[in-house]
Design an enzyme around this catalytic site. Structure first.
Site, PDB file in Angstrom:
ATOM      1  N   ASP A   1       5.033   1.139  -7.558  1.00 20.42           N
ATOM      2  CA  ASP A   1       5.884   0.435  -6.604  1.00 20.42           C
ATOM      3  C   ASP A   1       5.207   0.271  -5.233  1.00 20.42           C
ATOM      4  O   ASP A   1       5.697  -0.461  -4.384  1.00 20.42           O
ATOM      5  CB  ASP A   1       7.230   1.169  -6.460  1.00 20.42           C
ATOM      6  CG  ASP A   1       8.317   0.291  -5.869  1.00 20.42           C
ATOM      7  OD1 ASP A   1       8.110  -0.926  -5.774  1.00 20.42           O
ATOM      8  OD2 ASP A   1       9.382   0.842  -5.515  1.00 20.42           O
TER       9      ASP A   1
ATOM     10  N   GLU B   1       2.797  -1.536  -4.510  1.00 23.65           N
ATOM     11  CA  GLU B   1       1.959  -2.612  -5.045  1.00 23.65           C
ATOM     12  C   GLU B   1       1.457  -3.575  -3.967  1.00 23.65           C
ATOM     13  O   GLU B   1       0.393  -4.166  -4.112  1.00 23.65           O
ATOM     14  CB  GLU B   1       2.744  -3.393  -6.110  1.00 23.65           C
ATOM     15  CG  GLU B   1       3.680  -4.497  -5.591  1.00 23.65           C
ATOM     16  CD  GLU B   1       4.817  -4.006  -4.704  1.00 23.65           C
ATOM     17  OE1 GLU B   1       5.155  -2.809  -4.788  1.00 23.65           O
ATOM     18  OE2 GLU B   1       5.355  -4.797  -3.914  1.00 23.65           O
TER      19      GLU B   1
ATOM     20  N   ASP C   1      10.398 -10.214  -1.497  1.00 26.71           N
ATOM     21  CA  ASP C   1       9.168  -9.458  -1.244  1.00 26.71           C
ATOM     22  C   ASP C   1       7.950 -10.371  -1.030  1.00 26.71           C
ATOM     23  O   ASP C   1       6.824  -9.900  -0.902  1.00 26.71           O
ATOM     24  CB  ASP C   1       8.923  -8.485  -2.406  1.00 26.71           C
ATOM     25  CG  ASP C   1       8.207  -7.218  -1.950  1.00 26.71           C
ATOM     26  OD1 ASP C   1       8.233  -6.924  -0.740  1.00 26.71           O
ATOM     27  OD2 ASP C   1       7.613  -6.537  -2.815  1.00 26.71           O
TER      28      ASP C   1
ATOM     29  N   ARG D   1       0.250  -3.259  -0.980  1.00 26.35           N
ATOM     30  CA  ARG D   1      -1.046  -2.937  -0.367  1.00 26.35           C
ATOM     31  C   ARG D   1      -2.205  -3.271  -1.311  1.00 26.35           C
ATOM     32  O   ARG D   1      -3.296  -3.609  -0.852  1.00 26.35           O
ATOM     33  CB  ARG D   1      -1.060  -1.463   0.047  1.00 26.35           C
ATOM     34  CG  ARG D   1      -0.924  -0.481  -1.067  1.00 26.35           C
ATOM     35  CD  ARG D   1      -0.484   0.907  -0.608  1.00 26.35           C
ATOM     36  NE  ARG D   1       0.954   0.966  -0.312  1.00 26.35           N
ATOM     37  CZ  ARG D   1       1.573   2.038   0.164  1.00 26.35           C
ATOM     38  NH1 ARG D   1       0.911   3.135   0.419  1.00 26.35           N
ATOM     39  NH2 ARG D   1       2.883   2.003   0.390  1.00 26.35           N
TER      40      ARG D   1
ATOM     41  N   LYS E   1       1.925 -10.951   2.320  1.00 26.66           N
ATOM     42  CA  LYS E   1       2.272 -10.331   1.028  1.00 26.66           C
ATOM     43  C   LYS E   1       3.121 -11.307   0.231  1.00 26.66           C
ATOM     44  O   LYS E   1       4.171 -11.760   0.686  1.00 26.66           O
ATOM     45  CB  LYS E   1       3.035  -9.018   1.261  1.00 26.66           C
ATOM     46  CG  LYS E   1       3.595  -8.402  -0.034  1.00 26.66           C
ATOM     47  CD  LYS E   1       4.169  -7.005   0.175  1.00 26.66           C
ATOM     48  CE  LYS E   1       4.930  -6.520  -1.060  1.00 26.66           C
ATOM     49  NZ  LYS E   1       5.527  -5.180  -0.903  1.00 26.66           N
TER      50      LYS E   1
ATOM     51  N   LYS F   1      12.359   0.463  -9.752  1.00 28.91           N
ATOM     52  CA  LYS F   1      13.400   0.592  -8.724  1.00 28.91           C
ATOM     53  C   LYS F   1      14.770   0.689  -9.376  1.00 28.91           C
ATOM     54  O   LYS F   1      14.947   0.311 -10.541  1.00 28.91           O
ATOM     55  CB  LYS F   1      13.386  -0.663  -7.822  1.00 28.91           C
ATOM     56  CG  LYS F   1      12.188  -0.779  -6.898  1.00 28.91           C
ATOM     57  CD  LYS F   1      12.331  -2.004  -5.996  1.00 28.91           C
ATOM     58  CE  LYS F   1      11.104  -2.233  -5.129  1.00 28.91           C
ATOM     59  NZ  LYS F   1      10.844  -1.187  -4.150  1.00 28.91           N
TER      60      LYS F   1
ATOM     61  N   ASP G   1       9.582  -7.892  -6.915  1.00 27.78           N
ATOM     62  CA  ASP G   1       9.118  -6.511  -6.991  1.00 27.78           C
ATOM     63  C   ASP G   1      10.163  -5.641  -7.673  1.00 27.78           C
ATOM     64  O   ASP G   1      11.112  -5.171  -7.054  1.00 27.78           O
ATOM     65  CB  ASP G   1       8.829  -5.981  -5.577  1.00 27.78           C
ATOM     66  CG  ASP G   1       8.308  -4.544  -5.595  1.00 27.78           C
ATOM     67  OD1 ASP G   1       7.932  -4.051  -6.687  1.00 27.78           O
ATOM     68  OD2 ASP G   1       8.267  -3.929  -4.505  1.00 27.78           O
TER      69      ASP G   1
HETATM   70  N1  BES Z   1       8.624  -4.171  -1.257  1.00 29.15           N
HETATM   71  C1  BES Z   1       8.771  -2.776  -1.117  1.00 29.15           C
HETATM   72  C2  BES Z   1       9.176  -2.357   0.301  1.00 29.15           C
HETATM   73  C3  BES Z   1      10.533  -2.778   0.774  1.00 29.15           C
HETATM   74  C4  BES Z   1      11.626  -1.962   0.586  1.00 29.15           C
HETATM   75  C5  BES Z   1      10.707  -3.962   1.452  1.00 29.15           C
HETATM   76  C6  BES Z   1      12.852  -2.334   1.051  1.00 29.15           C
HETATM   77  C7  BES Z   1      11.956  -4.349   1.914  1.00 29.15           C
HETATM   78  C8  BES Z   1      13.037  -3.529   1.720  1.00 29.15           C
HETATM   79  C9  BES Z   1       7.454  -2.079  -1.440  1.00 29.15           C
HETATM   80  O1  BES Z   1       6.679  -2.667  -2.407  1.00 29.15           O
HETATM   81  C10 BES Z   1       7.788  -0.722  -1.955  1.00 29.15           C
HETATM   82  O2  BES Z   1       8.364  -0.630  -2.988  1.00 29.15           O
HETATM   83  N2  BES Z   1       7.419   0.292  -1.191  1.00 29.15           N
HETATM   84  C11 BES Z   1       7.670   1.636  -1.537  1.00 29.15           C
HETATM   85  C12 BES Z   1       6.417   2.416  -1.271  1.00 29.15           C
HETATM   86  C13 BES Z   1       6.425   3.817  -1.827  1.00 29.15           C
HETATM   87  C14 BES Z   1       6.417   3.783  -3.323  1.00 29.15           C
HETATM   88  C15 BES Z   1       5.227   4.548  -1.289  1.00 29.15           C
HETATM   89  C16 BES Z   1       8.819   2.139  -0.673  1.00 29.15           C
HETATM   90  O3  BES Z   1       8.899   1.791   0.494  1.00 29.15           O
HETATM   91  O4  BES Z   1       9.662   2.876  -1.215  1.00 29.15           O
HETATM   92 ZN    ZN Z   2       6.922  -4.669  -2.657  1.00 31.10          ZN
HETATM   93 MN    MN Z   3       7.167  -2.060  -4.362  1.00 27.20          MN
END
Ligand code: BES
Ligand code: ZN
Ligand code: MN
Length: 492
Positions: free
Chosen positions: A342, A344, A283, A346, A260, A272, A265
């Site tokens: 968010d 994103e 990220d 995947r 990834k 966020k 992000d």
């Molecule tokens: N990059 C984040 C996940 C993340 C969070 C990595 C904290 C490291 C530390 C990812 O893109 C994300 O925002 N995921 C969301 C998914 C949700 C919207 C289904 C999450 O985990 O809140």
């Molecule tokens: Zn992310």
């Molecule tokens: Mn995200």
């Protein structure tokens, strides 16, 4: 860099001695040290329990030497990871004492060969010594610190082999440094274009091919999901392809790594909070891990064919950005309802996976991603959450982690979870709702692996840490690099 040398100096010619001791045998040959040790023991100030460190001095021909006593606990309890961690701690003491020439009393450890012990010691010291302070006025000096080991205990003819093994370890550690650096660099320095340039530099240095596609070429490939995520940024996306052919006789046997590569992000319109955003330069940790694995594999010339792909872009807001509610396409032709911008990662991974399977023709795929906060909620900050469609492949990964000490654990993948990512109006939706977030994210990615064996490593916890422990330094860790290397090496 800490260089471990075998049999070049005696304990009298150094500024510091390191003495590892098991708690059942708190005795050394040197009388002065022995007395001092006994005194500490009597005062209950040193018991030799695991990870305990005592700093002493001794007088050799009127020169004072530092003596670092390292407690290893009970001999039967010491394992590879404990040894690695113990030497992470030793490194901190060496740094404090400003030691440069060190004599290490080698100690044989149950079930770990001399060769492996040496590698682990070197790894623990060097992983722990990493610093990212290039933007500070007071930078630490980059010094070479020599650790000498008396070869008496060690078989003479084997020394050459040991030195080769130590080189292998150093190559991996240096790749981890490179990977940590690119993650720790802020997003105004590392964005898709500059990440691609880094990959090209590494490819030239360590001998693997790198090809980069720009936004127009990405569009021609039909990567609508990947492009949708990157649309909100003025920094254009890049598809970074790295190829290493170390096994020319089996050219069509290729393992695919996908990382990834969200260089920032912000969450997009599902934005966020500042707190959630502030570490999101990291990220692209999955990308750094696959790049680090490529560098380690190529530097050590492993007899394997490995392709790595990173779909690099930024997830921002602007008049061009994708929006919650959008329906987008993917290179594989499956449509996706975007319910949260968010989620994103995947969306970028699936197009990279389709590409690596269809265009690079890999036989199996490992994707590595800082994908979900839910993985951290489920397993804590140090454990990688794994989703797979092949238990044998997972067992290979577990076997590799037994050697590297990196903690990884399989999540359940019951078919019923897949209902959570079905959409009413498209083939899939990009979030599975409130529960089992690390699993639904993994299974979403799994919808695009066709019939290939696949491992999904969610490194959201271990990739970037708030505070240092033993050999892991605060910030980027390079999580997964050692294990990917070990997995691929184990096949040879
Ligand atoms: N990059 C984040 C996940 C993340 C969070 C990595 C904290 C490291 C530390 C990812 O893109 C994300 O925002 N995921 C969301 C998914 C949700 C919207 C289904 C999450 O985990 O809140
Ligand atoms: Zn992310
Ligand atoms: Mn995200």
């Amino acid at each position: 860099m800490y260089n471990v040398w075998i049999k070049r100096k005696t304990s009298n010619e150094v500024d510091t001695i390191v003495l590892p001791l098991f708690e059942e045998k708190l005795q050394v040959e040197d009388k002065e040290i022995n007395k001092k040790l006994a005194r500490l023991k009597n005062k209950d100030q040193f018991k030799g329990s695991f990870g305990e460190i005592a700093e002493l001095t001794r007088n050799v021909n009127d020169v004072i030497q530092d003596v670092i006593i390292l407690g290893l606990g009970k001999e039967e309890d010491v394992n590879r990871e404990k040894l690695r961690r113990a030497f992470g701690k030793v490194q901190k003491t060496i740094e404090k004492l400003k030691s440069e020439e060190i004599f290490l009393e080698f100690i044989n450890i149950n079930n770990i060969s001399v060769e492996e012990s040496l590698k682990i010691i070197s790894e623990g010291l060097n992983l722990s010594a990493y610093k990212f302070d290039k933007y500070k006025k007071n930078k630490s000096e980059q010094k070479v610190i020599n650790i000498y080991i008396d070869g008496q205990e060690i078989d003479d003819i084997k020394i050459k082999d040991y030195e080769k093994s130590l080189d292998e370890t150093n190559n991996i550690v240096k790749s981890i440094y490179d990977a940590r650096d690119i993650v720790n660099e802020p997003a105004n320095v590392i964005y898709p274009e500059t990440l691609g340039i880094k990959a090209i530099e590494f490819g030239e240095k360590y001998n693997f091919e790198v090809e980069i596609f720009n936004d127009i070429e990405i569009e021609a490939l039909g990567m609508d999901a990947f492009l949708s995520v990157g649309k909100g940024s003025d920094n254009k996306p890049r598809l970074i392809i790295m190829r290493y052919f170390g096994d020319e006789e089996n050219k069509d046997k290729k393992i695919g790594l996908v990382g990834k590569g969200i260089t920032y992000d912000a969450g997009g319109y599902s934005i966020k909070s500042t707190e959630g955003m502030v570490t999101m330069k990291a990220d692209m940790g999955g990308a750094a891990t696959v790049i680090g694995a490529m560098c380690s594999i190529a530097k050590n010339k492993l007899k394997a064919n490995v392709i790595a792909v990173v779909a690099a872009c930024e997830n921002l807001i602007s008049g061009h950005a994708y929006k919650p509610g959008d329906i987008i396409n993917s290179m594989a032709g499956k449509t996706i309802e975007v319910l949260n911008t968010d989620a994103e990662g995947r969306l970028t991974l699936i197009d990279a996976i389709t590409y690596i399977i269809r265009n690079e023709k890999v036989n199996e795929v490992i994707d590595v991603a800082t994908l979900t906060g839910a993985a951290v909620v489920s397993l804590g900050t140090d454990v990688t959450a794994v989703v797979t469609n092949n238990n044998e492949f997972y067992n290979e990964l577990k076997k590799a982690t037994d050697i590297t000490g990196e903690k990884m654990w399989q999540m359940p993948n019951f078919d019923d979870y897949k209902k959570l990512i079905e959409s009413d109006i498209a083939d899939l939706k990009n979030i599975g709702g409130k529960y089992a977030g690390a699993i639904t994210a993994g299974l979403f990615v799994g919808e695009f692996v066709e019939n290939k064996s696949w491992l999904h490593l969610d490194i959201a916890g271990p990739a970037y840490i708030d505070s240092s422990w033993d050999y892991c330094v605060k910030g980027a860790t390079g999580a997964g690099i050692r294990t990917l290397y070990e997995l691929i090496k184990n096949r040879i």
